[in-house]
Design a protein around this motif. Structure first.
Motif: not given
Length: 333
Positions: A32, A37, A39-40, A48-50, A322-323, A326
């Motif tokens: 991102n 960042s 994102s996963q 979603v983990t950012t 996401v962030g 991307p």
């Protein structure tokens, strides 16, 4: 009545003949750039983990062995407050993804994309600032040297057999071919206007290049190292990825900031034509694909989303926030 019944039976048979896709699994990572960042996205549960970074990541890539995630971009603090930090960085994360990189290596110029060799021992980073590919030894965590390319190298991919790197030289309208064992450029392939990224068929016999200024996908014969054709796609194509069976190439069309495109072109490389278009979100940019070829993952730079496409039915089946901005995208089983 008979015609209606026959049509119904044919439809039922067609539905039964096409088995339903299994739900997507694995993990997708997005770089991102506008959000500083990564994102996963865990596809099994949709989580979603950012995580914030000290760089504006342009590209991410899972290493060939699946044990690491590599990210490249410009340091957000470089040039401020006398930090003295290098402008560009390669950040290497162990997987599963933590909040901090395992180690960081400086990139002297302007990093674009990164890939590893098949043994995941070397990392190759395009450096548009120095018209080169920078090479790093991941075991010793040190630079190995620099390989000269054409002007403004950007996207790069490793050939399926691991012997060659193809590098898109945006401002020279060609592709550098780098021999991996010797770490030397062995030739350049003239392709067309403003090549941004490259890709390969699974058997390595054909390569692809996005020609952003021509709204086209270039087709390359890797044996002769010659462009064999061009296929019209959407506006400002960026990344592409071929299905494992070689029957389709999915091309993300970004458009411009003021007039973003929101389509992914589906190209039949054997026929040399676009056979479908999939509507995603604005600014389709990065492309990755699941190992079985059933799902295609696309980052949408103007909307901050990632689209999941059914590669058979050519439709978006899910979308994740996401962030911001991307760009690059990568998939891990």
């Amino acid at each position: 009545m008979r015609k209606l019944i026959s049509a119904s039976l044919l439809l039922t048979f067609s539905m039964l003949a096409t088995p339903a896709l299994a739900a997507p699994s694995g993990t997708v990572f997005t770089a991102n750039e506008r959000g500083n960042s990564i994102s996963q996205i865990t596809l099994a549960d949709g989580n979603v983990t950012t995580i914030p970074l000290e760089i504006s990541p342009h590209n991410v890539q899972v290493s060939a062995d699946g044990k690491r995630l590599l990210a490249v971009g410009m340091n957000i603090h470089a040039g401020h407050h006398g930090s003295g930090q290098s402008a560009g960085e390669l950040q290497v994360f162990d997987l599963p993804l933590g909040s901090k990189p395992s180690f960081v290596l400086p990139v002297a110029g302007h990093p674009g994309h990164v890939v590893t060799d098949r043994d995941s021992k070397l990392a190759f980073v395009t450096d548009a600032g120095n018209n080169a590919v920078q090479v790093y030894d991941l075991a010793s965590k040190s630079p190995l040297g620099s390989i000269k390319t054409g002007t403004y190298p950007h996207g790069l991919r490793l050939s399926p057999d691991g012997s060659s790197l193809y590098v898109a030289n945006v401002k020279e309208d060609n592709i550098s071919v780098i021999d991996v064992p010797s770490l030397k450029e062995t030739g350049r392939i003239a392709v067309g206007k403003s090549p941004v990224q490259v890709g390969f068929s699974a058997d390595g016999k054909q390569a692809y290049v996005s020609l952003s200024a021509e709204n086209a996908l270039g087709l390359i014969d890797t044996t002769s190292r010659k462009l064999t054709g061009k296929v019209k796609v959407g506006r400002n194509p960026i990344q592409m990825y071929a299905t494992p069976d070689g029957s389709k190439v999915f091309v993300a069309n970004q458009g411009s900031g003021k007039q973003p495109d929101d389509r992914v072109s589906v190209v039949d490389p054997a026929a040399g034509k676009t056979i479908a278009e999939v509507k995603t979100d604005p600014g389709a940019h990065g492309v990755a694909i699941s190992s079985d070829g059933q799902y295609v993952f696309v980052s949408n730079i103007e909307s901050g989303t990632m689209s999941v496409i059914d590669s058979r039915q050519h439709r978006v089946v899910s979308t994740y926030q996401v962030g911001a901005g991307p760009n690059g995208i990568s998939y891990r089983d």
